[in-house]
Scaffold this active site. Structure first.
Site, PDB file in Angstrom:
ATOM      1  N   ASP A   1      20.065  29.541 -10.493  1.00 11.32           N
ATOM      2  CA  ASP A   1      20.981  30.143  -9.561  1.00 11.32           C
ATOM      3  C   ASP A   1      22.004  29.077  -9.225  1.00 11.32           C
ATOM      4  O   ASP A   1      21.800  27.904  -9.501  1.00 11.32           O
ATOM      5  CB  ASP A   1      20.172  30.551  -8.330  1.00 11.32           C
ATOM      6  CG  ASP A   1      21.049  31.099  -7.250  1.00 11.32           C
ATOM      7  OD1 ASP A   1      21.965  31.852  -7.608  1.00 11.32           O
ATOM      8  OD2 ASP A   1      20.826  30.787  -6.087  1.00 11.32           O
ATOM      9  N   LYS A   2      23.099  29.476  -8.654  1.00 14.27           N
ATOM     10  CA  LYS A   2      24.083  28.459  -8.330  1.00 14.27           C
ATOM     11  C   LYS A   2      24.029  28.066  -6.867  1.00 14.27           C
ATOM     12  O   LYS A   2      23.723  26.936  -6.522  1.00 14.27           O
ATOM     13  CB  LYS A   2      25.484  28.953  -8.678  1.00 14.27           C
ATOM     14  CG  LYS A   2      26.526  27.887  -8.529  1.00 14.27           C
ATOM     15  CD  LYS A   2      27.883  28.415  -8.810  1.00 14.27           C
ATOM     16  CE  LYS A   2      28.350  29.371  -7.744  1.00 14.27           C
ATOM     17  NZ  LYS A   2      28.520  28.762  -6.433  1.00 14.27           N
ATOM     18  N   THR A   3      24.314  29.060  -6.041  1.00 10.23           N
ATOM     19  CA  THR A   3      24.442  28.744  -4.629  1.00 10.23           C
ATOM     20  C   THR A   3      23.087  28.367  -4.053  1.00 10.23           C
ATOM     21  O   THR A   3      22.133  29.107  -4.192  1.00 10.23           O
ATOM     22  CB  THR A   3      25.001  29.948  -3.879  1.00 10.23           C
ATOM     23  OG1 THR A   3      26.063  30.472  -4.634  1.00 10.23           O
ATOM     24  CG2 THR A   3      25.446  29.555  -2.509  1.00 10.23           C
TER      25      THR A   3
ATOM     26  N   ARG B   1      36.161  25.777  -3.221  1.00 10.36           N
ATOM     27  CA  ARG B   1      36.391  27.190  -2.941  1.00 10.36           C
ATOM     28  C   ARG B   1      37.690  27.282  -2.165  1.00 10.36           C
ATOM     29  O   ARG B   1      37.869  26.573  -1.174  1.00 10.36           O
ATOM     30  CB  ARG B   1      35.288  27.748  -2.058  1.00 10.36           C
ATOM     31  CG  ARG B   1      33.977  27.887  -2.744  1.00 10.36           C
ATOM     32  CD  ARG B   1      32.948  28.250  -1.709  1.00 10.36           C
ATOM     33  NE  ARG B   1      31.743  28.688  -2.359  1.00 10.36           N
ATOM     34  CZ  ARG B   1      31.179  29.858  -2.127  1.00 10.36           C
ATOM     35  NH1 ARG B   1      31.683  30.674  -1.239  1.00 10.36           N
ATOM     36  NH2 ARG B   1      30.095  30.210  -2.770  1.00 10.36           N
TER      37      ARG B   1
ATOM     38  N   ASP C   1      27.971  34.908  -8.010  1.00 15.04           N
ATOM     39  CA  ASP C   1      29.262  34.431  -7.547  1.00 15.04           C
ATOM     40  C   ASP C   1      30.363  34.763  -8.540  1.00 15.04           C
ATOM     41  O   ASP C   1      30.123  35.215  -9.637  1.00 15.04           O
ATOM     42  CB  ASP C   1      29.193  32.915  -7.352  1.00 15.04           C
ATOM     43  CG  ASP C   1      29.622  32.546  -5.961  1.00 15.04           C
ATOM     44  OD1 ASP C   1      30.391  33.328  -5.393  1.00 15.04           O
ATOM     45  OD2 ASP C   1      29.187  31.507  -5.471  1.00 15.04           O
TER      46      ASP C   1
ATOM     47  N   ASN D   1      17.929  36.991  -3.901  1.00 10.17           N
ATOM     48  CA  ASN D   1      18.506  37.585  -5.110  1.00 10.17           C
ATOM     49  C   ASN D   1      17.980  36.935  -6.381  1.00 10.17           C
ATOM     50  O   ASN D   1      18.207  37.415  -7.467  1.00 10.17           O
ATOM     51  CB  ASN D   1      20.035  37.499  -5.060  1.00 10.17           C
ATOM     52  CG  ASN D   1      20.496  36.077  -4.848  1.00 10.17           C
ATOM     53  OD1 ASN D   1      19.689  35.220  -4.469  1.00 10.17           O
ATOM     54  ND2 ASN D   1      21.739  35.808  -5.119  1.00 10.17           N
ATOM     55  N   ASP D   2      17.279  35.856  -6.222  1.00 10.07           N
ATOM     56  CA  ASP D   2      16.734  35.190  -7.412  1.00 10.07           C
ATOM     57  C   ASP D   2      15.295  35.576  -7.689  1.00 10.07           C
ATOM     58  O   ASP D   2      14.709  35.147  -8.676  1.00 10.07           O
ATOM     59  CB  ASP D   2      16.808  33.669  -7.239  1.00 10.07           C
ATOM     60  CG  ASP D   2      18.190  33.215  -6.858  1.00 10.07           C
ATOM     61  OD1 ASP D   2      19.137  33.725  -7.478  1.00 10.07           O
ATOM     62  OD2 ASP D   2      18.326  32.386  -5.959  1.00 10.07           O
TER      63      ASP D   2
ATOM     64  N   GLU E   1      32.643  30.352   6.450  1.00  7.58           N
ATOM     65  CA  GLU E   1      33.297  30.708   7.705  1.00  7.58           C
ATOM     66  C   GLU E   1      33.052  29.625   8.734  1.00  7.58           C
ATOM     67  O   GLU E   1      33.967  29.181   9.416  1.00  7.58           O
ATOM     68  CB  GLU E   1      32.738  32.039   8.217  1.00  7.58           C
ATOM     69  CG  GLU E   1      33.445  33.232   7.634  1.00  7.58           C
ATOM     70  CD  GLU E   1      33.179  34.493   8.448  1.00  7.58           C
ATOM     71  OE1 GLU E   1      32.125  34.530   9.122  1.00  7.58           O
ATOM     72  OE2 GLU E   1      33.999  35.388   8.416  1.00  7.58           O
TER      73      GLU E   1
END
Lengths: 377, 1474
Positions: B444-446, B834, B916, B1054-1055, B724
């Site tokens: 996964d990345k994040t 980003r 992403d 999600n992984d 944010e």
């Protein structure tokens, strides 16, 4: 394993402040260790040292094995007359003798052991090996019906056999005497009947049942069907060699590892002419088969069994299973009998190790040359 | 502790009671009837439920006291008591035995044991044969019992956690255990409490009936979720009174879908109120930001969604075990053959007699069996005789070894994360060795590669870039600071709830409640510096959303800070002379950062207590007029630079800026010239207003009030997405502090210390279609309606207002700003940041009213409401004025780069599967060295199957061409020395970027094979925008089709599917809750730990276990064949020469511990060398230690050795008076020695332990044999070993035999070993040699090895020197030219289409990129800062790179010429990560 498991537990409770693993050598797998490496020096030295050692030992062994004198005489055919005689059941009670002559070309010095050898007699057969009762042989009064002696445990009328089992039943029962023909006179070579078996066997493993005399000790039991006499008459001369503790019996009961084997039968008593061993000359083995005694009136039952089981009743018939019988006279050295195998094995492996050492040296030298050549480039 | 009703509410409560009583009275008798009826119905439903199972009916428990409990329909439902244990004391034995029989091997062994009791097989000691299997099963049973006991203890703990249940007797909430919670109970929850069961939310202290929920324990998402009170209940603004609850709840049956739930509530008047997942509080979640909430329990205990989702650890079978099972079948075959030989042999042997010899003993009844039957019986006998050919102890040994390995991994201090106080967790105990065979890593990345900590890095305002070098420096030093703090952190031994391996996270807060108060004190005391780790340590609830100092403390850029201060001054002074557009846009920029978000504010002292009202000091004195006064005053004091104590950092900043003289003066000038800015009118207005009302307050007063108002400084920001928060923190650094936020208002503290409260008119939330979010606020001073928007650059840039109402100079200026910003954005993107664009728009009242009506309509719309909402949003979000852009770094975790490089060198292919965006993913891939700048990257984005296919074909062709092209070169490389090959341009490798949609097409269109073929040529593959399902599909595809070992690593919910799909699943515990950890086999805290885990532990575990397994096979075969050889000498009668006990003990005790220890402790190569030479990992990847050939060779070796062990004694004792046992004893001894020496040859590490066990094993054997043969007169009847050992110990021949036989047996093996060392030295051997060298030489040697490897393989490892210059060679993100026509075909792929349509433009941007780049470099070099960046000093390389491809052949040149793609990779930020 225990403490591993314990410490593997995630530390529960609130007493453990940090879950940081111990920084110990064991847990971090940093125990000081010796890491053997097959460097050329260690390899070569190990090969050459092994080779040298093996060769030395091998030479010694071969030399000592060569010093063993041994003579082996096959008498299974010589005594076939007896067998034939016995095959006719009407002659069952006739005494039978046969004799074998041989010549010793040189003296056999030192302790001379007399073995009987059997070929093709599978004493190590599984069912045969099982068929005994050690407890009974220990002199304990056991219910042998529950032992693995069957079918040689009891007669049909419930009389237990003593000793029970197939091993005991098929005991080697040829009587072998050795005569020295000296100046045409036959001198019987004095042979020791006792002391041939292991001391522990004779004194610990085999015990006669406790009683005031042997016959009463074995009262209520019957001899095995193939036997000619009950167990308490095996050696009537020597009380300490009678019953279960009879040396011949004990030795027989120690089942042999292979189908071809020898058992120690007698030792030459080193007295008079034979103080130095057996002098060279002519000798005669006299093999005799004793008469069956029908003291218990069980003969008929035996006959019946014999028909069923093709058993032997009198002599030790080897022809039925294509076996051979031998008598062997041999001396013994520290490295065992006349078998030179161990010495040869040492010599061979010593040679192999040394040769391999050379081969490796050769390869190494060649490769090193190449390498240096490579590196120069 | 019982919570009585708040006094203030009493009156309303009474009123309500009365009201309800009245209604009840009205219903009167009929009411009870109805109830009875209902009850009956429910009973029926209950019965029916058995059939259709789709409804659950729940009513309140309160009418049913203890007496009437039997009538309660809820009584059938599961109670909240959970029981995860498998057994009880009574059921343990039968159940466990049953379970163990699921293992095939156990059945086999029991079968063998049974066979012993069959009389015909003539087993020696049937009872004895049961012992091994009993021991084995007992060990397993003890292990199971222990595990179960742990579960039991944990269950108990959870079951006894407390919660508040409404009691009818006491009319209040009373504390009860979790286990006493029943379906239908009313449970009151307070802030930070964990929800004990799935409940329907009926009351929330929030006015809007919202309850905030943190579901991190459940799905790993750290953001707060909102739950709504069931409709009809939300109106209650008083304490909820459960006794009046008369409704019947009908909902679906328990299921494990966390995102689906529906049902309805039937009121007594048969009115139905629907509810859904938005109203459900899930067990295991934590209440946040809500003072109190009340709910009715719907599902309890095992029926809760959390429990249904918790399937527990899975049993995985490692590859070695699979291989082993196959080999066991080979062994079974071998066994069968041996038995057959025995059977046939025995048949023939028996048949040879024409008369039964005396040694052929009849059976019990005196009968002989026929040879055939005897042969058959012999077959059975042989099976029990040779049974140990199947290593009975192997399974147990493997389990023990793995336990030991897990223990060691668990205790590795290198895998311990001090910050989190977490070591690695091994959740799957069975697959340690798989770690050593990984071929593919799916990451996964994040949160996995990156920290998921968004750090504000750079920003550009008004076309001026601010590089924030101070911030960069701070980030560098932060690490050191952290290190210093660690010692301190170690000292504070604050008690911790145990994190257990299985369900820790869900319930770990439980025991900590009493401590909470002091913990929060502590947090306060320590301030925010160590907030993160302290939070972790002390109170788990604070770990999630509080940012680390890295994120929080943004050092402002000195230049920018000065600007901002100037701007602030200017806004105050309103002097027309210095008033510029820039200044307002600076203020606006930071205001936008502070306002345009959905961040919730809480204070550090009261974690998770939302600040909804501005601090109390504020409203007292400072009114709007007051502020104006202050403004006016400040104007007078405009020369004063100091504002307030909180601004001390600005001095620092100023002093920095003094050094930093370089300023883009041109920009400044241009801005100064263009004074006629749009906002000036507003300024004028304000000024007028201010001038009319000159206050009388002295300057001192103003300052005091300003400083006072800034007192509660330590705010914590809770954001939905970390970026944010990063922006809010950035704004804070420049003095724009977000103080509070309510749905209606947002308060911001300005640098001057004044508080501005904006009315929020609308918040247009983020969605993936618009890729932006906006807030519409009313400016408190100007009363203007302002729209602040932030969003992806690609979107915002198109929405900008380019025309400036005919004013050409402004238009020009705007254009320039836009261009500059775009350049900066591109640079940010390349730097892996980003990017977000910030824009604003001022609405006039009419327009806004018009739009607001429109919006309201949309909100009220029933049909296609969503579309309308988006439409309205889009309607508003146009014609923006660009304020600036930000670059946020999703920081790579420590050591990611190094880890990835190492893993890559280890031959592992690494894929990144992320939800992403493509640009972000590609950036991260570059920055973590997953993609090399030299690589050719193919991007395939399409929605069309045909296109996809042709794309795949074309790409494949291209790749193949390249491979052929490179082949001769490689050979060439093989010969020439390395120094030469470096100068040569290395062959480009390939990377593949693919998105989720394309993946879908590939899966649906059956293009998997092509895809796989392509990916196999690629160095790395990036799958962007992929859903969790696609992730797992990719993993499964690779795993199944390529038959490779896969590893998935991820941190979020999600992984999970991906983690579960892979052979080895690794969860990263930390940022995103526990979901991934729950699903994983191993849980680590940082990505970098993967390096040691795989390269060292994986390698070791594999090598150890593989060697051990092989050894076990060898051992058993070697030993068993001894017995087999003997059959040839005993008429195949099944005799053994070895005592049965000896035989059993041989395997169980004498030769079991050394291999076990070997399996746990052996190190073929030291950890350091393994880490430095990742190539060593390939050993495990290729299964070099344990494969079929290794197995066969070992078998042959085993046969050879057993032949030696048998025949040397055989020839030795042949024709002698040896008896069976005396023959067996030396054989047993010899084989013991041989087998142990064999192991000794394999052992590469001899520690004291190994030596000790070795010696102990032999000693144990001797001692046991001596004692056994001295004691055992009749213990084991047929074989009687009495005094044999003693006798043989006195015999020199025995020793000679024991000496020579192992030598002969092991000589060939030793020979081969030594040859291996001399001739074909493998890398492992080299590494071992390196280990031996002293430190200095080691480095040299490793360098040599590596360079040799490079030279031979031709695949260059990027040398450190060349790494950086590649960083900025922008033109290498290239796509082959053939993609143009192909993408032109693709429909829906807007990005590529756009590019292909405007090829010349793409080229232009490309060239401009260069220009820009060089400019950039100049700028940076002028800054005379050595830390300016990796690209410093390397820029001259760039042009040369452009010419370089010319050497690579025409094809590549073409590539470069048409190179375009980076330009289209516009950054945009998504605040929601799929």
């Amino acid at each position: 394993m225990e403490n591993k498991k314990a410490s593997f537990l995630p530390r529960e409770g609130e007493a453990q402040p940090s879950r940081c693993p111990d920084n110990s050598a064991f847990k971090q797998q940093r125990l000081p260790a010796w890491k053997p490496q097959l460097t050329i020096a260690s390899v070569l030295s190990s090969f050459f040292l092994t080779g040298a050692f093996c060769l030395t030992v091998g030479v010694c062994l071969v030399l000592s094995a060569n010093s063993v004198r041994e003579i082996q005489i096959d008498y299974s055919d010589k005594c076939s007359d007896c067998s034939k005689l016995r095959e006719n059941t009407s002659n069952w009670n006739k005494e039978c003798h046969c004799s074998v002559n041989f010549t010793l070309k040189e003296d056999i010095l030192g302790d001379v052991f007399m073995y009987y050898g059997l070929q093709n007699f599978y004493q190590n057969h599984r069912r045969y090996v099982i068929s005994r009762s050690d407890a009974q042989l220990l002199g304990r009064n056991v219910n042998i019906q529950r032992s693995s002696c069957a079918p040689f445990s009891t007669y049909r009328n419930g009389t237990p056999m003593a000793p029970c089992g197939a091993i005991a039943n098929s005991v080697f029962n040829d009587t072998i005497d050795l005569f020295y023909n000296r100046n045409s006179s036959m001198i019987q070579v004095p042979l020791l009947k006792t002391g041939n078996s292991w001391w522990t066997d004779k004194n610990v493993k085999f015990r006669n049942p406790e009683s005031y005399n042997l016959s009463s000790a074995f009262a209520g039991t019957a001899r095995p069907p193939y036997w000619q006499k009950p167990v308490y008459l095996l050696d009537e001369e020597n009380e300490r060699n009678n019953g279960f503790v009879n040396d011949d019996f004990i030795i027989w009961m120690r089942v042999s590892a292979f189908a071809t084997f020898r058992n120690l039968y007698r030792r030459v008593q080193r007295v008079r002419h034979f103080a130095e061993g057996l002098p060279a000359g002519n000798y005669t083995f006299q093999i005799s088969y004793s008469i069956l005694s029908d003291s218990l009136g069980l003969l008929e039952r035996c006959r019946e069994m014999e028909r069923n089981l093709n058993t032997l009743l009198s002599d030790f018939p080897v022809t039925r299973f294509k076996g051979r019988k031998h008598v062997i006279l041999s001396t013994v050295v520290w490295s065992g009998g006349s078998n030179p195998f161990l010495g040869i094995a040492y010599l061979a492996s010593g040679t192999a190790a040394t040769l391999t050492g050379f081969v490796i040296t050769g390869i190494h030298l060649k490769l090193r040359k190449k390498k240096t050549y490579f590196q120069k480039q | 502790m019982s919570r009585k009703i708040v006094p203030g509410c009493v009156s309303t409560m009474i009123w309500k009671k009365r009201f309800f009583k009245e209604t009840c009275c009205q219903c009167g008798a009929s009411d009870t009837e109805i109830q009875n009826e209902e009850l009956e119905n429910r009973g029926k439903v209950r019965k029916k439920k058995k059939k259709n199972e789709n409804k659950r009916v729940i009513i309140s428990n309160l009418p049913f006291g203890s007496k009437k409990w039997k009538e309660n329909p809820n009584r059938y439902y599961d109670s909240n008591e959970i029981k995860t244990t498998k057994y009880t004391i009574l059921t343990f034995l039968p159940k466990n035995i049953c379970e163990q029989f699921h293992r095939f091997a156990n059945i086999y062994f029991v079968f063998i044991a049974m066979l012993n009791f069959v009389p015909v097989v003539n087993a020696f000691q049937p009872e004895v044969s049961v012992i091994p299997i009993c021991v084995i099963m007992a060990i397993t049973a003890i292990k199971d019992a222990w595990e179960d006991f742990r579960r039991y203890k944990l269950d108990k703990e959870i079951n006894h956690m407390g919660c508040y249940i409404y009691s009818r007797e006491e009319h209040a909430y009373v504390e009860k255990c979790w286990k006493d919670v029943r379906v239908g109970d009313f449970v009151q929850l307070r802030c930070n409490e964990i929800i004990p069961a799935d409940m329907l939310l009926l009351y929330s202290s929030d006015q809007n009936g919202i309850c905030h929920l943190e579901t991190a324990n459940l799905d790993g998402e750290t953001n707060l979720k909102q739950r709504q009170v069931v409709m009809g209940f939300s109106s209650q603004d008083t304490m909820y009174e459960p006794e009046f609850f008369q409704n019947t709840i009908i909902c679906e049956m328990p299921n494990n879908d966390l995102n689906k739930f529906k049902g309805y509530m039937e009121q007594p008047n048969h009115e139905q109120v629907g509810f859904n997942i938005e109203n459900l509080l899930l067990r295991g979640c934590t209440i946040r930001n809500t003072e109190a909430a009340v709910g009715i329990v719907i599902y309890a205990g095992h029926e809760t969604k959390a429990m249904l989702n918790n399937s527990g650890p899975r049993y995985k079978r490692s590859r070695i075990e699979q291989r082993m099972n196959m080999d066991i079948f080979i062994c079974v075959g071998l066994l069968f053959v041996m038995c057959l030989v025995g059977a046939v042999g025995h048949g023939i042997w028996t048949g040879n007699f024409w008369q039964h010899p005396p040694y052929d003993v009849p059976d019990r009844n005196g009968n002989f069996v026929s040879p055939v039957l005897a042969g058959f019986y012999m077959f059975l006998t042989m099976i029990i005789l040779l049974q140990i050919l199947i290593p009975i102890s192997l399974y147990v040994s493997i389990e023990l070894v793995k336990l030991g390995q897990v223990f060691l991994i668990h205790n590795d201090i290198d895998l311990y994360d001090e910050e989190a106080d977490l070591s690695i967790q091994c959740r799957a105990l069975t697959i340690t060795e798989d770690l050593g065979q990984i071929q593919y890593i799916f990451s996964d990345k994040t949160g996995t590669l990156t920290e998921n900590k968004m750090v504000f890095r750079r920003c550009t305002v008004d076309g001026i870039e601010f590089s924030h070098q101070e911030n960069e420096r701070r980030l560098k030093t932060q690490k050191e600071l952290d290190l210093d703090n660690e010692d301190f952190a170690k000292l504070q031994h604050f008690t911790l709830p145990p994190t257990n391996l299985e369900r820790s996270a869900t319930y770990k807060h439980s025991t900590m409640r009493p401590l909470r108060r002091c913990q929060s004190d502590r947090v306060h005391f320590q301030g925010h510096k160590r907030n993160r780790s302290v939070g972790r340590r002390d109170s788990n609830q604070s770990q999630v959303a509080f940012s680390s100092p890295i994120e929080k403390d943004v050092s402002p850029d000195s230049r920018l800070l000065r600007r901002v201060q100037e701007a602030a001054l200017q806004t105050e002074s309103f002097s027309p002379l210095i008033h510029t557009k820039t200044s307002t846009s600076f203020t606006d920029f930071f205001l936008a950062l502070a306002i345009c978000n959905t961040v919730l504010v809480s204070t550090a002292t009261e974690p998770r207590q939302r600040v909804t009202i501005p601090p109390p000091i504020k409203p007292s004195g400072i009114t709007l007029e007051r502020i104006n006064q202050i403004f006016q005053r400040l104007k007078l004091a405009s020369l004063s630079q100091s504002f307030s104590s909180s601004q001390s950092s600005s001095h620092l900043g100023a002093s920095y800026s003094a050094k930093n003289t370089e300023e883009p003066l041109a920009v400044l000038e241009s801005c100064d010239n263009e004074t006629n800015c749009s906002a000036s009118s507003r300024g004028q207005e304000l000024q007028d207003k201010g001038s009319t009302d000159i206050g009388t307050a002295s300057l001192d007063e103003v300052f005091r009030s300003a400083t006072n108002s800034s007192l509660p400084t330590d705010f914590c920001y809770e954001a939905e997405s970390p970026d944010e928060a990063a922006l809010v923190y950035a704004a804070r650094a420049y003095g724009f502090i977000l103080v509070s936020r309510t749905p209606e208002q947002v308060t911001v503290q300005l640098p001057q210390g004044t508080l501005l409260t904006f009315d929020i008119l609308y918040t247009l939330g983020f969605d993936s279609v618009r890729k932006r979010m906006s807030v519409v606020v009313r400016h408190p001073l100007t009363k203007e309606i302002v729209v602040y928007t932030k969003g992806a650059d690609s979107v915002i840039m198109d929405l900008l207002d380019n025309s400036a109402e005919g004013n050409i100079s402004i238009e020009k200026r705007l254009k320039r700003i836009k261009e500059r910003t775009q350049k900066h954005l591109d640079y940010y993107a390349r730097d892996g940041l980003r990017t977000l664009c910030i824009a604003k728009k001022v609405l006039n009242e009419d327009d806004f009213q018009k739009w607001a009506n429109f919006r309201r309509e949309a909100e009220a719309a029933i049909d296609n409401r969503e579309e309308l909402l988006i439409e309205t949003a889009q309607h508003l979000e146009t014609k923006f004025t660009l304020l600036g852009a930000t670059g946020i770094e999703d920081r790579l975790q420590d050591g990611v780069r190094d880890t990835i490089v190492s893993l890559r060198e280890a031959g592992i292919k690494i894929w990144v599967l992320t939800g992403d965006k493509q640009e972000t993913a590609v950036n991260i891939a570059y920055s973590c060295k997953l993609l090399n700048q030299r690589d050719t990257v193919f991007t395939i984005n399409t929605e069309n199957k045909e296109t996809c296919e042709s794309l795949l074909n074309l790409t494949l062709e291209e790749v193949k061409k390249n491979y052929e092209y490179n082949k001769p070169q490689r050979k060439f490389f093989g010969i020439i020395p390395t120094s030469f090959s470096v100068s040569e341009a290395p062959s480009p490798e390939f990377g593949l970027v693919i998105d989720g949609q394309t993946l879908n097409i590939i899966f649906q269109g059956g293009l998997e094979e092509k895809f796989l073929e392509l990916t196999q040529h690629c160095r790395s593959v990036l799958c962007c925008r992929s859903t969790p399902l696609q992730k797992s599909m990719v993993v499964k595809l690779i795993r199944r089709q390529l038959k490779v070992m896969t590893l998935s690593i991820g941190d979020g919910a999600n992984d999970v599917s991906m983690i579960q799909a892979a052979d080895v699943g690794i969860g990263i515990s930390g940022q995103e809750g526990m979901q991934a950890v729950m699903a994983s086999d191993f849980a680590i805290t940082r990505f970098k730990h993967l390096k040691k885990l795989l390269l060292v532990h994986g390698h070791w575990c594999y090598a150890r276990l593989a060697k051990m397994v092989i050894y076990f096979f060898y051992k058993n075969v070697c030993y068993v064949s001894l017995l087999f050889w003997y059959q040839f000498f005993c008429g195949f009668s099944g005799s053994t020469m070895v005592d049965y006990w000896q035989m059993i003990f041989f395997n169980l005790f004498f030769t079991s511990v050394p291999p076990l220890l070997f399996g746990v402790l052996d190190q073929d190569v030291s950890a350091e060398t393994l880490l430095r030479l990742p190539e060593l990992y390939k050993n495990g990847q290729n299964s070099e230690i344990y494969n079929l050939s290794a197995f066969i060779i070992t078998m042959l070796d085993a046969f050879y050795q057993s032949l030696v062990c048998f025949f040397v004694p055989y020839f030795m004792y042949k024709d002698s008076d040896i008896d069976v046992s005396s023959f067996g004893n030396p054989i047993n001894t010899i084989s013991l020695l041989t087998i142990l020496l064999h192991l000794a040859l394999d052992m590469k590490t001899w520690t004291v332990l190994q030596l000790l066990t070795m010696i102990c094993s032999v000693a144990l054997y001797v001692i046991f044999s001596v004692i056994y043969s001295a004691v055992c007169l009749v213990c084991n009847p047929p074989t009687n070993p009495y005094w044999i050992m003693e006798r043989q110990l006195k015999d020199p021949v025995f020793y000679l035999l024991c000496l020579i036989t192992p030598v002969i047996a092991l000589l060939p093996r030793f020979f081969i070993f030594s040859l291996r060392g001399t001739i074909g030295a493998s890398l492992i051997l080299k590494a071992q040699q390196v280990d031996k060298l002293p430190k200095g030489q080691q480095d040299l040697e490793i360098q040599k090895l590596r360079s040799r490897k490079e030279a031979t393989s031709g695949a260059p490892v990027a040398s450190p020197a060349s790494n950086y210059d590649l960083d900025q060679s922008i033109n290498h993100l290239c796509v082959s030219p053939f993609l143009y026509p192909a993408t032109a075909l693709s429909h829906g792929d807007t990005e590529n289409q756009g590019v292909s349509a405007s090829d010349p433009l793409g080229r232009k941007t490309h060239e401009e990129g260069y220009y820009f780049f060089n400019k950039w470099a100049e700028e940076e070099s002028a800054a005379t800062d050595s830390s300016a960046g990796p690209f410093f000093g390397h820029h001259p390389l760039v042009p040369s790179r452009e010419t370089a491809p010319g050497q690579d052949g025409g094809k590549l040149t073409k590539d470069y010429r048409k190179n375009f793609n980076y330009g289209s990779h516009r950054r945009s930020l998504s605040s929601v990560t799929l």
